[in-house]
Design a protein around this motif. Structure first.
Motif, PDB file in Angstrom:
ATOM      1  N   ALA A 159       8.693  -2.991   4.667  1.00 27.38           N
ATOM      2  CA  ALA A 159       9.439  -2.051   5.811  1.00 27.38           C
ATOM      3  C   ALA A 159       9.998  -0.765   5.132  1.00 27.38           C
ATOM      4  N   GLN A 160      10.338  -0.697   3.776  1.00 27.54           N
ATOM      5  CA  GLN A 160      10.947   0.142   3.221  1.00 27.54           C
ATOM      6  C   GLN A 160      10.359   0.966   2.272  1.00 27.54           C
ATOM      7  N   GLN A 161       8.887   0.656   2.207  1.00 26.67           N
ATOM      8  CA  GLN A 161       8.210   1.545   1.113  1.00 26.67           C
ATOM      9  C   GLN A 161       6.706   1.884   1.790  1.00 26.67           C
ATOM     10  N   MET A 162       5.997   0.706   1.709  1.00 27.89           N
ATOM     11  CA  MET A 162       4.488   0.794   2.352  1.00 27.89           C
ATOM     12  C   MET A 162       4.460   1.542   3.604  1.00 27.89           C
ATOM     13  N   MET A 163       5.461   1.026   4.530  1.00 20.79           N
ATOM     14  CA  MET A 163       5.133   1.908   5.971  1.00 20.79           C
ATOM     15  C   MET A 163       5.497   3.364   5.911  1.00 20.79           C
TER      16      MET A 163
ATOM     17  N   LYS B 243      11.012  10.897   2.300  1.00 17.04           N
ATOM     18  CA  LYS B 243      12.487  10.782   2.048  1.00 17.04           C
ATOM     19  C   LYS B 243      13.349   9.491   2.552  1.00 17.04           C
ATOM     20  N   LYS B 244      12.782   8.845   3.478  1.00 18.49           N
ATOM     21  CA  LYS B 244      13.137   7.657   3.979  1.00 18.49           C
ATOM     22  C   LYS B 244      13.355   6.471   3.002  1.00 18.49           C
ATOM     23  N   SER B 245      12.627   6.591   2.001  1.00 17.80           N
ATOM     24  CA  SER B 245      12.438   5.456   0.983  1.00 17.80           C
ATOM     25  C   SER B 245      13.505   5.711  -0.016  1.00 17.80           C
TER      26      SER B 245
END
Length: 256
Positions: free
Chosen positions: A115-119, A168-170
């Motif tokens: 949810a917080q990296q791969m996507m 940048k979301k990660s």
């Protein structure tokens, strides 16, 4: 996992924030009123849709953001009057209802990675070319009207802006997409699925997040699955779920 310290209005959880008040000790038989607010081709929405379909949860489908409440993202799920936001938090909180037990440490780790990296890396890589953006928009049926008219101009601009803004979301440096796939395969420990002999919620999450890019025939998504050693796993996952996208449904029916 972080408990929300500044919840949204009404005590709702924000993105990446857990529920302030845990759900009751419901079982699957208690799920009488379930509504999923989502988009058909949103990767985190596909994650949750795969989970609900696999475990046979009867749910109402509402495309778009849930109205008249402060959380303006998808997916959102309403269960017996309780609202849960964010795909990883939804998965964490409904899995005990569906399976009788919470996420274990190994599952929690991969729930966060997906949810917080791969996507984010998957979306950033896929949307780095205007051709891929056009494929995705066309598959979603959003290539009509004004958007369709301006798509030849907007797609190159989107391909220029999207990768950096998504990455940048990660909160941690992202890896190449194929590394996430190969690491996921290694976590199978020689079994057919991450869950062992049968898929578990993490198999469903990984498969669901990839599914819209596979359906849109984004070559880098297919390549990452193949080069990461997940080809056979992906074929098996397709036999465990009904088609998640209209294009896949049409192909399945056409092949009968």
């Amino acid at each position: 996992d972080t408990l929300a310290t500044m919840p949204l209005e009404g005590g709702l959880n924000d993105e990446n924030e857990d529920l302030r008040e845990p759900l009751p000790n419901w079982t699957k038989d208690d799920l009488k009123d379930v509504t999923l607010y989502h988009q058909m081709f949103s990767p985190p929405s596909c994650n949750i849709r795969a989970l609900l379909l696999y475990y046979g949860v009867d749910f109402k489908s509402h495309e778009g953001v849930k109205p008249n409440q402060p959380y303006k993202k998808i997916p959102v799920i309403d269960i017996n009057g309780r609202q849960i936001n964010d795909s990883s938090i939804i998965l964490k909180n409904i899995l005990p209802i569906l399976t009788g037990g919470p996420l274990n440490e190994r599952q929690s780790k991969w729930n966060t990675i997906i949810a917080q990296q791969m996507m984010w890396e998957l979306e950033a890589s896929a949307f780095s070319t205007s051709d891929n953006l056009k494929k995705f928009v066309n598959m979603a049926g959003a290539d009509k009207g004004m958007l369709g008219f301006f798509l030849p101009v907007l797609a190159p601009l989107g391909a220029w802006f999207a990768p950096s803004s998504l990455r940048k979301k990660s909160t941690v440096p992202l890896k190449p997409l194929v590394e996430y796939c190969s690491s996921f395969k290694e976590a199978f420990d020689g079994k057919e699925f991450f869950g062992g002999a049968e898929p578990d919620a993490i198999d469903l999450a990984f498969f669901g997040v990839f599914s819209p890019f596979i359906a849109a025939r984004i070559s880098l998504a297919h390549q990452a699955i193949a080069e990461g050693g997940l080809g056979e796993w992906h074929k098996l996952m397709q036999t465990k779920l009904p088609p998640l996208h209209p294009a896949e449904k049409s192909e399945a029916e056409g092949g009968q």
